[in-house]
Design a protein around this motif. Sequence first.
Motif, PDB file in Angstrom:
ATOM      1  N   ASP A   7       0.844  -1.182   0.000  1.00 22.94           N
ATOM      2  CA  ASP A   7       0.000   0.000   0.000  1.00 22.94           C
ATOM      3  C   ASP A   7       0.883   1.238   0.000  1.00 22.94           C
ATOM      4  O   ASP A   7       2.102   1.144  -0.089  1.00 22.94           O
ATOM      5  N   ASP A   8       0.268   2.414   0.120  1.00 24.13           N
ATOM      6  CA  ASP A   8       1.000   3.675   0.102  1.00 24.13           C
ATOM      7  C   ASP A   8       0.867   4.453   1.401  1.00 24.13           C
ATOM      8  O   ASP A   8       1.141   5.654   1.425  1.00 24.13           O
ATOM      9  N   PHE A   9       0.461   3.795   2.506  1.00 28.97           N
ATOM     10  CA  PHE A   9       0.191   4.595   3.705  1.00 28.97           C
ATOM     11  C   PHE A   9       0.612   3.953   5.022  1.00 28.97           C
ATOM     12  O   PHE A   9       0.741   4.665   6.017  1.00 28.97           O
ATOM     13  N   THR A  10       0.814   2.642   5.096  1.00 24.19           N
ATOM     14  CA  THR A  10       1.279   2.070   6.357  1.00 24.19           C
ATOM     15  C   THR A  10       2.725   2.502   6.608  1.00 24.19           C
ATOM     16  O   THR A  10       3.400   2.985   5.702  1.00 24.19           O
ATOM     17  N   PRO A  11       3.226   2.378   7.857  1.00 28.23           N
ATOM     18  CA  PRO A  11       4.548   2.922   8.189  1.00 28.23           C
ATOM     19  C   PRO A  11       5.649   2.494   7.212  1.00 28.23           C
ATOM     20  O   PRO A  11       5.827   1.312   6.924  1.00 28.23           O
ATOM     21  N   LEU A  12       6.366   3.493   6.727  1.00 31.88           N
ATOM     22  CA  LEU A  12       7.396   3.324   5.702  1.00 31.88           C
ATOM     23  C   LEU A  12       8.742   3.034   6.360  1.00 31.88           C
ATOM     24  O   LEU A  12       9.180   3.775   7.240  1.00 31.88           O
ATOM     25  N   LYS A  13       9.412   1.981   5.882  1.00 31.57           N
ATOM     26  CA  LYS A  13      10.706   1.596   6.438  1.00 31.57           C
ATOM     27  C   LYS A  13      11.852   1.745   5.439  1.00 31.57           C
ATOM     28  O   LYS A  13      12.958   2.137   5.822  1.00 31.57           O
ATOM     29  N   GLU A  14      11.609   1.388   4.181  1.00 29.79           N
ATOM     30  CA  GLU A  14      12.658   1.487   3.159  1.00 29.79           C
ATOM     31  C   GLU A  14      12.058   2.025   1.869  1.00 29.79           C
ATOM     32  O   GLU A  14      10.892   1.752   1.549  1.00 29.79           O
ATOM     33  N   ILE A  15      12.877   2.773   1.130  1.00 34.75           N
ATOM     34  CA  ILE A  15      12.385   3.410  -0.094  1.00 34.75           C
ATOM     35  C   ILE A  15      13.540   3.656  -1.052  1.00 34.75           C
ATOM     36  O   ILE A  15      14.694   3.807  -0.622  1.00 34.75           O
ATOM     37  N   VAL A  16      13.254   3.657  -2.330  1.00 30.17           N
ATOM     38  CA  VAL A  16      14.205   4.084  -3.349  1.00 30.17           C
ATOM     39  C   VAL A  16      13.867   5.517  -3.731  1.00 30.17           C
ATOM     40  O   VAL A  16      12.696   5.828  -3.993  1.00 30.17           O
ATOM     41  N   VAL A  17      14.852   6.390  -3.753  1.00 27.90           N
ATOM     42  CA  VAL A  17      14.673   7.760  -4.222  1.00 27.90           C
ATOM     43  C   VAL A  17      15.454   7.897  -5.527  1.00 27.90           C
ATOM     44  O   VAL A  17      16.633   7.540  -5.590  1.00 27.90           O
ATOM     45  N   GLY A  18      14.813   8.385  -6.571  1.00 28.91           N
ATOM     46  CA  GLY A  18      15.447   8.523  -7.869  1.00 28.91           C
ATOM     47  C   GLY A  18      16.543   9.571  -7.871  1.00 28.91           C
ATOM     48  O   GLY A  18      16.859  10.204  -6.856  1.00 28.91           O
ATOM     49  N   THR A  19      17.124   9.752  -9.041  1.00 25.25           N
ATOM     50  CA  THR A  19      18.183  10.743  -9.189  1.00 25.25           C
ATOM     51  C   THR A  19      17.954  11.556 -10.452  1.00 25.25           C
ATOM     52  O   THR A  19      17.490  11.022 -11.467  1.00 25.25           O
ATOM     53  N   ALA A  20      18.281  12.852 -10.378  1.00 25.75           N
ATOM     54  CA  ALA A  20      18.187  13.729 -11.554  1.00 25.75           C
ATOM     55  C   ALA A  20      19.533  13.900 -12.231  1.00 25.75           C
ATOM     56  O   ALA A  20      19.626  14.596 -13.241  1.00 25.75           O
ATOM     57  N   ASP A  21      20.585  13.291 -11.693  1.00 29.46           N
ATOM     58  CA  ASP A  21      21.911  13.400 -12.309  1.00 29.46           C
ATOM     59  C   ASP A  21      21.870  12.830 -13.730  1.00 29.46           C
ATOM     60  O   ASP A  21      21.373  11.722 -13.948  1.00 29.46           O
ATOM     61  N   GLY A  22      22.393  13.579 -14.675  1.00 38.63           N
ATOM     62  CA  GLY A  22      22.421  13.121 -16.052  1.00 38.63           C
ATOM     63  C   GLY A  22      21.221  13.526 -16.872  1.00 38.63           C
ATOM     64  O   GLY A  22      21.100  13.151 -18.043  1.00 38.63           O
ATOM     65  N   TYR A  23      20.291  14.277 -16.277  1.00 43.13           N
ATOM     66  CA  TYR A  23      19.142  14.771 -17.039  1.00 43.13           C
ATOM     67  C   TYR A  23      19.658  15.739 -18.107  1.00 43.13           C
ATOM     68  O   TYR A  23      20.326  16.719 -17.805  1.00 43.13           O
ATOM     69  N   VAL A  24      19.344  15.450 -19.365  1.00 47.64           N
ATOM     70  CA  VAL A  24      19.861  16.263 -20.464  1.00 47.64           C
ATOM     71  C   VAL A  24      18.765  17.118 -21.077  1.00 47.64           C
ATOM     72  O   VAL A  24      18.831  18.336 -21.084  1.00 47.64           O
ATOM     73  N   ASP A  25      17.725  16.481 -21.590  1.00 42.50           N
ATOM     74  CA  ASP A  25      16.658  17.226 -22.240  1.00 42.50           C
ATOM     75  C   ASP A  25      15.447  16.334 -22.362  1.00 42.50           C
ATOM     76  O   ASP A  25      15.536  15.111 -22.228  1.00 42.50           O
ATOM     77  N   ARG A  26      14.301  16.941 -22.619  1.00 42.96           N
ATOM     78  CA  ARG A  26      13.069  16.184 -22.784  1.00 42.96           C
ATOM     79  C   ARG A  26      13.039  15.550 -24.166  1.00 42.96           C
ATOM     80  O   ARG A  26      13.305  16.193 -25.171  1.00 42.96           O
ATOM     81  N   ILE A  27      12.710  14.271 -24.196  1.00 45.82           N
ATOM     82  CA  ILE A  27      12.584  13.582 -25.465  1.00 45.82           C
ATOM     83  C   ILE A  27      11.412  14.163 -26.253  1.00 45.82           C
ATOM     84  O   ILE A  27      10.394  14.560 -25.691  1.00 45.82           O
ATOM     85  N   LEU A  28      11.554  14.229 -27.563  1.00 43.27           N
ATOM     86  CA  LEU A  28      10.469  14.694 -28.426  1.00 43.27           C
ATOM     87  C   LEU A  28      10.290  13.671 -29.544  1.00 43.27           C
ATOM     88  O   LEU A  28      10.958  13.719 -30.570  1.00 43.27           O
ATOM     89  N   ASP A  29       9.414  12.708 -29.322  1.00 39.43           N
ATOM     90  CA  ASP A  29       9.118  11.711 -30.342  1.00 39.43           C
ATOM     91  C   ASP A  29       7.674  11.269 -30.170  1.00 39.43           C
ATOM     92  O   ASP A  29       6.932  11.815 -29.350  1.00 39.43           O
ATOM     93  N   LEU A  30       7.259  10.280 -30.935  1.00 36.51           N
ATOM     94  CA  LEU A  30       5.862   9.869 -30.891  1.00 36.51           C
ATOM     95  C   LEU A  30       5.468   9.381 -29.500  1.00 36.51           C
ATOM     96  O   LEU A  30       4.371   9.679 -29.022  1.00 36.51           O
ATOM     97  N   SER A  31       6.346   8.662 -28.826  1.00 34.02           N
ATOM     98  CA  SER A  31       5.981   8.146 -27.505  1.00 34.02           C
ATOM     99  C   SER A  31       5.741   9.278 -26.516  1.00 34.02           C
ATOM    100  O   SER A  31       4.873   9.190 -25.650  1.00 34.02           O
TER     101      SER A  31
END
Length: 381
Positions: A7-31
């Motif tokens: 679930d998303d609400f019971t007591p949180l013990k471990e988590i992955v936090v993402g990283t913005a390192d290496g962000y270059v630009d927004r993709i522009l394609d059909l997807s």
Amino acid sequence: MRLNSYDDFTPLKEIVVGTADGYVDRILDLSFDMFISDNVSGTRGYYPSISTWRDSAERRDRNTPHRLALKERFLSELVEDVEGIAAALTSLGVTVHRPMAIDPDLRRVTTPAWDAAVAPPLNVRDITLVLGDELIETPPTLRNRYFETHFLKPVFMDYFRQGARWSVMPRPLMTDASFDPGNDNAAPNIEVPDNPQPSPYDTGLEPLIDAANCLRLGRDLVVNISNENHALACDWLERHLEGRLRVHRMHKLTQSHIDSVVVPLRPGTLLLRSPEVADFLPKALRTWDVIVPPAPTVDDYPQYENGDPIPPSPYIDLNVLSVDEETVMVNDACKTLVATLEARGFTVVPVRHRHRRLFGGGFHCYTLDTVRTGGAENYLD
């Protein structure tokens, strides 16, 4: 600890936090065109659509020295804010895991059907669905995210060694023909694909879905179905989870992600974008108490002079992260949301996140909770 998150609400013990390192630009394609379509509210928000912006002067001038300097500043601030999120969670006693670093020389990836820029593992919630003791890598809806879970392999391997199940949904070819272009199948306001091309690798529509299309409630999984790609992916989930979890289909609430639209804060209480959202929910959820904060206005967000399209909904700040059933991490700029939640008895942890609409994602998007104390509870009967 062993992987355990239902679930998303019971007591949180471990988590992955993402990283913005290496962000270059927004993709522009059909997807990308297909992904940024607005939601069922029928409005595109405060910024131009990709089709409007595609031929605009702003796009032609986006890489002037002044624009590039601004982008560099905003990216630096994004990195600062993501690191602040990780630090805030650590201060709350949560064990924080991080993705591996991306080699700076890795700029593009190539498959038999296409090539794309590489996205850093920032919105890690989108691409992995944690269901109890199982990691499920979902088939991405953006090409530049195709290999994003690779940067989470060390974290996943640790949980696997401790006994976690680890599954990967079918990897799509993702040609232009793989995407459902809308018509009668998809949610309203879907963006028209820009000149789709045939490919020798076409197989027709494929399962494509992000984990952020899903709402986890103990033994139940609610899946937002907005096109045939989502429906095929839900077919896989139903077969894979049969006998373990119940899968509920919810149709066309939004074009894709729902974690800025309906957020379970604790058993019996939902945070909703608007009262109308309740009409799309499974019947059992319509009996829960509802919190609907005042709608945001254009003045609630930083303004940008370059006119780039802004993919996230103006409701992105509802993308909060619950630390437990009483404690919620909220953007410190959202004074009205903070006051609304405090008035309902929640303890709010304010954390800075400045450019959430420019780069996309909130606290829920940027994190993947892997250990909570809750189990396969029955919240819907």
